[in-house]
Design a protein around this motif. Structure first.
Motif, PDB file in Angstrom:
ATOM      1  N   TRP A   1       0.767  -0.950   0.287  1.00  0.00           N
ATOM      2  CA  TRP A   1      -0.224  -0.046  -0.261  1.00  0.00           C
ATOM      3  C   TRP A   1       0.790   1.155   0.582  1.00  0.00           C
ATOM      4  O   TRP A   1       2.087   1.606   0.749  1.00  0.00           O
ATOM      5  N   GLN A   2       0.877   2.120  -0.593  1.00  0.00           N
ATOM      6  CA  GLN A   2       0.842   3.508  -0.607  1.00  0.00           C
ATOM      7  C   GLN A   2      -0.569   4.476  -0.559  1.00  0.00           C
ATOM      8  O   GLN A   2      -1.427   4.708  -0.853  1.00  0.00           O
ATOM      9  N   HIS A   3       0.068   5.415   1.184  1.00  0.00           N
ATOM     10  CA  HIS A   3      -1.520   5.708   1.527  1.00  0.00           C
ATOM     11  C   HIS A   3      -1.130   7.777   0.967  1.00  0.00           C
ATOM     12  O   HIS A   3      -2.263   8.095   1.573  1.00  0.00           O
ATOM     13  N   ASN A   4      -0.211   7.778   0.738  1.00  0.00           N
ATOM     14  CA  ASN A   4       0.039   9.662   0.655  1.00  0.00           C
ATOM     15  C   ASN A   4       0.814   9.560  -0.059  1.00  0.00           C
ATOM     16  O   ASN A   4       1.765   9.158  -0.647  1.00  0.00           O
ATOM     17  N   THR A   5       0.838  11.297  -0.078  1.00  0.00           N
ATOM     18  CA  THR A   5       2.385  12.124  -1.516  1.00  0.00           C
ATOM     19  C   THR A   5       2.972  12.516  -1.342  1.00  0.00           C
ATOM     20  O   THR A   5       3.998  13.242  -1.385  1.00  0.00           O
ATOM     21  N   GLN A   6       3.856  11.583   0.339  1.00  0.00           N
ATOM     22  CA  GLN A   6       4.706  12.541   0.603  1.00  0.00           C
ATOM     23  C   GLN A   6       4.977  11.388   1.785  1.00  0.00           C
ATOM     24  O   GLN A   6       5.150  11.617   3.060  1.00  0.00           O
ATOM     25  N   PRO A   7       6.051  11.160   2.125  1.00  0.00           N
ATOM     26  CA  PRO A   7       6.720  10.183   2.856  1.00  0.00           C
ATOM     27  C   PRO A   7       7.762  11.085   4.274  1.00  0.00           C
ATOM     28  O   PRO A   7       7.819  12.176   3.207  1.00  0.00           O
ATOM     29  N   ALA A   8       7.512  10.738   4.980  1.00  0.00           N
ATOM     30  CA  ALA A   8       7.730  11.136   6.165  1.00  0.00           C
ATOM     31  C   ALA A   8       8.928  11.930   6.507  1.00  0.00           C
ATOM     32  O   ALA A   8       9.435  13.244   7.228  1.00  0.00           O
TER      33      ALA A   8
ATOM     34  N   SER B   1      12.733  11.324   4.820  1.00  0.00           N
ATOM     35  CA  SER B   1      14.289  11.281   2.776  1.00  0.00           C
ATOM     36  C   SER B   1      14.855   9.480   3.156  1.00  0.00           C
ATOM     37  O   SER B   1      14.708   9.222   2.556  1.00  0.00           O
ATOM     38  N   LEU B   2      15.323   9.265   4.457  1.00  0.00           N
ATOM     39  CA  LEU B   2      15.113   7.783   4.525  1.00  0.00           C
ATOM     40  C   LEU B   2      13.376   6.549   4.199  1.00  0.00           C
ATOM     41  O   LEU B   2      14.187   5.354   3.437  1.00  0.00           O
ATOM     42  N   ARG B   3      12.677   7.064   4.659  1.00  0.00           N
ATOM     43  CA  ARG B   3      11.181   6.437   4.376  1.00  0.00           C
ATOM     44  C   ARG B   3      11.080   6.121   2.271  1.00  0.00           C
ATOM     45  O   ARG B   3      10.973   5.861   2.022  1.00  0.00           O
ATOM     46  N   TYR B   4      11.570   8.092   1.912  1.00  0.00           N
ATOM     47  CA  TYR B   4      11.413   8.243   0.508  1.00  0.00           C
ATOM     48  C   TYR B   4      12.111   7.294   0.203  1.00  0.00           C
ATOM     49  O   TYR B   4      11.539   6.333  -0.910  1.00  0.00           O
ATOM     50  N   SER B   5      13.277   6.818   0.566  1.00  0.00           N
ATOM     51  CA  SER B   5      14.401   6.057  -0.404  1.00  0.00           C
ATOM     52  C   SER B   5      14.019   4.292  -0.013  1.00  0.00           C
ATOM     53  O   SER B   5      14.448   3.621  -0.840  1.00  0.00           O
ATOM     54  N   GLY B   6      13.713   3.906   1.242  1.00  0.00           N
ATOM     55  CA  GLY B   6      13.511   2.748   1.694  1.00  0.00           C
ATOM     56  C   GLY B   6      12.142   2.350   0.581  1.00  0.00           C
ATOM     57  O   GLY B   6      11.888   1.464  -0.363  1.00  0.00           O
ATOM     58  N   PHE B   7      11.233   3.080   0.293  1.00  0.00           N
ATOM     59  CA  PHE B   7      10.013   2.829  -0.196  1.00  0.00           C
ATOM     60  C   PHE B   7      10.260   2.614  -1.755  1.00  0.00           C
ATOM     61  O   PHE B   7       9.377   1.671  -2.623  1.00  0.00           O
TER      62      PHE B   7
ATOM     63  N   SER C   1      -6.355  19.608   6.761  1.00  0.00           N
ATOM     64  CA  SER C   1      -4.562  19.195   6.254  1.00  0.00           C
ATOM     65  C   SER C   1      -3.841  19.737   5.942  1.00  0.00           C
ATOM     66  O   SER C   1      -4.091  20.812   5.377  1.00  0.00           O
ATOM     67  N   LYS C   2      -2.469  20.443   6.281  1.00  0.00           N
ATOM     68  CA  LYS C   2      -1.349  19.929   6.093  1.00  0.00           C
ATOM     69  C   LYS C   2      -0.897  18.862   5.199  1.00  0.00           C
ATOM     70  O   LYS C   2      -0.004  19.522   4.110  1.00  0.00           O
ATOM     71  N   ARG C   3      -1.149  17.442   5.232  1.00  0.00           N
ATOM     72  CA  ARG C   3      -0.797  16.598   4.386  1.00  0.00           C
ATOM     73  C   ARG C   3      -2.432  15.570   4.795  1.00  0.00           C
ATOM     74  O   ARG C   3      -2.311  15.464   5.985  1.00  0.00           O
ATOM     75  N   GLU C   4      -2.217  15.166   4.023  1.00  0.00           N
ATOM     76  CA  GLU C   4      -3.356  13.560   3.435  1.00  0.00           C
ATOM     77  C   GLU C   4      -2.699  12.580   2.622  1.00  0.00           C
ATOM     78  O   GLU C   4      -2.001  12.977   2.277  1.00  0.00           O
ATOM     79  N   GLY C   5      -3.667  11.537   3.296  1.00  0.00           N
ATOM     80  CA  GLY C   5      -3.429  10.575   2.308  1.00  0.00           C
ATOM     81  C   GLY C   5      -4.927   9.903   1.274  1.00  0.00           C
ATOM     82  O   GLY C   5      -5.539  11.354   1.125  1.00  0.00           O
TER      83      GLY C   5
ATOM     84  N   PRO D   1     -22.196  18.059   4.684  1.00  0.00           N
ATOM     85  CA  PRO D   1     -21.166  18.746   3.900  1.00  0.00           C
ATOM     86  C   PRO D   1     -19.563  18.902   3.765  1.00  0.00           C
ATOM     87  O   PRO D   1     -19.621  18.971   5.743  1.00  0.00           O
ATOM     88  N   VAL D   2     -18.538  19.067   3.810  1.00  0.00           N
ATOM     89  CA  VAL D   2     -17.153  19.081   4.175  1.00  0.00           C
ATOM     90  C   VAL D   2     -16.029  20.417   3.773  1.00  0.00           C
ATOM     91  O   VAL D   2     -16.484  20.299   2.439  1.00  0.00           O
ATOM     92  N   VAL D   3     -15.563  20.902   4.241  1.00  0.00           N
ATOM     93  CA  VAL D   3     -14.998  21.728   4.154  1.00  0.00           C
ATOM     94  C   VAL D   3     -13.498  21.283   4.264  1.00  0.00           C
ATOM     95  O   VAL D   3     -12.623  20.970   5.604  1.00  0.00           O
ATOM     96  N   GLY D   4     -12.499  21.047   3.602  1.00  0.00           N
ATOM     97  CA  GLY D   4     -11.074  20.798   3.475  1.00  0.00           C
ATOM     98  C   GLY D   4     -10.317  20.708   2.521  1.00  0.00           C
ATOM     99  O   GLY D   4      -9.964  21.720   2.151  1.00  0.00           O
ATOM    100  N   SER D   5      -9.280  20.477   3.371  1.00  0.00           N
ATOM    101  CA  SER D   5      -7.630  21.651   2.025  1.00  0.00           C
ATOM    102  C   SER D   5      -7.660  20.812   0.560  1.00  0.00           C
ATOM    103  O   SER D   5      -7.693  19.545   0.793  1.00  0.00           O
ATOM    104  N   SER D   6      -7.026  21.037   0.152  1.00  0.00           N
ATOM    105  CA  SER D   6      -7.286  20.187  -1.558  1.00  0.00           C
ATOM    106  C   SER D   6      -5.760  19.229  -1.214  1.00  0.00           C
ATOM    107  O   SER D   6      -4.876  20.431  -2.138  1.00  0.00           O
ATOM    108  N   VAL D   7      -5.346  19.091  -0.560  1.00  0.00           N
ATOM    109  CA  VAL D   7      -4.268  17.915  -0.325  1.00  0.00           C
ATOM    110  C   VAL D   7      -4.061  16.461   0.081  1.00  0.00           C
ATOM    111  O   VAL D   7      -5.625  16.268   0.157  1.00  0.00           O
ATOM    112  N   GLY D   8      -3.334  15.698  -0.684  1.00  0.00           N
ATOM    113  CA  GLY D   8      -3.581  14.178  -0.431  1.00  0.00           C
ATOM    114  C   GLY D   8      -4.700  13.831  -1.482  1.00  0.00           C
ATOM    115  O   GLY D   8      -5.042  14.013  -2.466  1.00  0.00           O
ATOM    116  N   GLY D   9      -6.002  12.709  -0.642  1.00  0.00           N
ATOM    117  CA  GLY D   9      -6.798  12.338  -1.319  1.00  0.00           C
ATOM    118  C   GLY D   9      -7.987  13.149  -1.447  1.00  0.00           C
ATOM    119  O   GLY D   9      -8.477  12.583  -2.411  1.00  0.00           O
ATOM    120  N   ILE D  10      -7.798  13.949  -1.018  1.00  0.00           N
ATOM    121  CA  ILE D  10      -9.301  14.964  -0.001  1.00  0.00           C
ATOM    122  C   ILE D  10     -10.166  14.912  -1.393  1.00  0.00           C
ATOM    123  O   ILE D  10     -10.922  15.273  -1.722  1.00  0.00           O
TER     124      ILE D  10
END
Length: 357
Positions: free
Chosen positions: A114-121, A123-129, A261-265, A279-288
Motif C-alpha cells: 500500500w501507498q497511503h499518502n503523497t509525502q513520505p515522512a 528522506s530515509l523512508r523515501y529511499s526505502g519505498f 490538513s496540511k498533509r493527507e492520504g 458537507p465537507v470543508v477541507g484542504s486540497s491535499v492528498g486524496g481529499i
C-alpha cells in the motif's frame, strides 16, 4: 492462481493501533469470504491492540512486538509465518521494508504494498519505498493523486499500480441521522490524531475568526494534545478519543465536517463524514480533492488559507438547504466509490489478476 483456489492471505502491518490504514485493513478483511481466504494479520512493532477486536474471529493475529531497532532480530519470527503464503499485503513503512524483501527471499508468489499518502515522512523512508516498490509485484495506491505520485516520484510504471481507496465504509453504519445540534449555533466536527499535519492550529484560527456562533468539536488524541489544551479557543472542545463504534454518532451531532490538513492520504474521516450526510470543508491535499467535489459535496481550500476556510464554513453555516444538498450528494458518492463492497471487489480483482484501472 486458479480462480477456485483457496488463498492463504497474510496482511503485514506496522501496528494494530487506531489509524486510517489499520481501520481500512479491518474493513477489507471483514469483507473477504472466509470460505475463500485463510487470513493472517501480523503486526511488526509493539503498539496498542485497538483494532484487534474489530477483526473477524476467523482471522489469526500474530505480533512481532519489535520495540526498537536493536531488537530487529525478532523479524526472523516472520520466516515460518510467511511460509505457505500465497499473497502478502504490506501496509505502512516498517511492515513494507521488512516484509517485501523477506517475501522475495522466501518465494511468496504475490507481494502487494500500500501507498497511503503523497509525502513520505523523511528522506530515509523515501529511499526505502524506492526499493520496496521495485521488489513488489504491485503498488496499491489510495487515490489517483497517490498513483500519480508513485508513478512520477518513484518511476513505477502505471501497469504496476492499482488505484484502490482503502476507505471501505459500511454505509449502513455510517449513515445520516437526525441531528442533535443546538439551533443557537453551527456545530463543526472533525476527527483525527492530534498531530501537526492535521492542521488543528488552523482550525483554532478559524474558530477565533468565526466567533461563538460556530462551535468546533475535535475527536482524537495525540502528541499535540498538551499544546492544544493550553491554546484552545473558547468555542473549541477537545473531545478526546472517541471509540471507533461511536464515530458515526459523533459525526451526526454536527452540521459540517472540517478537515484543514496540511498533509493527507485518502483521509478516511472525510469519507465517513460524507457517508453520514455531512458537507465537507477541507484542504486540497492528498486524496481529499478526489472525494470532495467542490460546489457539489463541499468546498476545498489551499492548506493554511484561513480566510477561505472561514468563508466556506460561514457559507454553509448560513444555508441549511445547501448543507442538506451537499450532504446528500456526498453520501451518494461514498456509496458509489468508497463502500466496503467496492473495496473488496477491487482488491479481489487485483488478487485474481484482473484489471482495476
Amino acid at each position: 492462481m486458479a480462480s477456485t483456489d483457496r488463498i492463504n492471505l497474510t496482511y503485514l502491518i506496522t501496528g494494530l493501533q487506531y489509524g486510517g490504514a489499520n481501520i481500512g485493513m479491518v474493513r477489507l478483511l471483514s469483507g473477504l469470504d472466509p470460505e475463500e481466504y485463510d487470513i493472517t494479520v501480523i503486526a511488526v512493532v509493539e503498539t496498542s491492540d485497538d483494532v484487534v477486536d474489530l477483526l473477524p474471529d476467523h482471522v489469526t493475529v500474530h505480533r512481532l512486538n519489535i520495540p526498537e531497532v536493536t531488537e530487529s532480530y525478532r523479524v526472523l519470527k516472520l520466516v515460518p509465518l510467511l511460509r505457505g503464503t500465497d499473497v502478502l499485503v504490506c501496509s505502512l513503512f516498517h511492515a513494507s521494508v521488512v516484509g517485501v524483501p523477506l517475501a522475495r527471499l522466501l518465494g511468496v508468489p504475490q507481494v502487494l504494498v500500500w501507498q497511503h499518502n503523497t509525502q513520505p515522512a523523511n528522506s530515509l523512508r523515501y529511499s526505502g519505498f524506492h526499493g520496496i516498490y521495485r521488489l513488489a509485484d504491485r503498488v496499491l495506491a489510495d487515490s489517483n493523486r497517490v498513483e500519480s505520485f508513485v508513478r512520477s516520484e518513484y518511476r513505477i510504471p502505471t501497469s504496476k499500480i492499482s488505484v484502490l481507496p482503502i476507505a471501505g465504509v459500511d454505509t449502513e453504519t455510517y449513515c445520516p441521522a437526525d441531528p442533535e445540534t443546538d439551533a443557537d449555533h453551527i456545530s463543526v466536527g472533525t476527527v483525527g490524531r492530534l498531530t501537526p499535519e492535521k492542521g488543528f492550529d488552523d482550525l483554532f484560527r478559524c474558530a477565533r475568526q468565526l466567533g461563538p456562533e460556530y462551535q468546533f468539536y475535535i475527536a482524537g488524541d495525540g502528541p499535540k494534545r498538551e499544546w492544544m489544551e493550553t491554546h484552545t479557543p473558547k468555542n473549541v472542545t477537545l473531545c478526546g478519543t472517541v471509540p471507533n463504534e461511536d464515530i458515526p454518532q459523533f459525526l451526526n451531532r454536527h452540521d459540517i465536517y472540517f478537515q484543514p490538513s496540511k498533509r493527507e492520504g485518502l483521509c478516511m474521516t472525510v469519507i465517513e463524514a460524507m457517508s453520514c450526510g455531512l458537507p465537507v470543508v477541507g484542504s486540497s491535499v492528498g486524496g481529499i480533492p478526489e472525494s470532495v467535489v467542490p460546489e457539489t459535496t463541499g468546498y476545498l481550500c489551499e492548506p493554511e488559507d484561513i480566510d477561505c476556510f472561514a468563508d466556506r464554513l460561514a457559507e454553509l453555516g448560513s444555508d441549511p438547504k445547501l448543507r442538506q444538498q451537499m450532504g446528500a450528494a456526498g453520501r451518494e458518492r461514498v456509496i458509489d466509490r468508497y463502500s466496503q463492497s467496492v473495496l473488496v471487489e477491487k482488491f479481489e480483482q487485483v488478487v485474481r489478476g484482473a484489471e482495476t484501472q
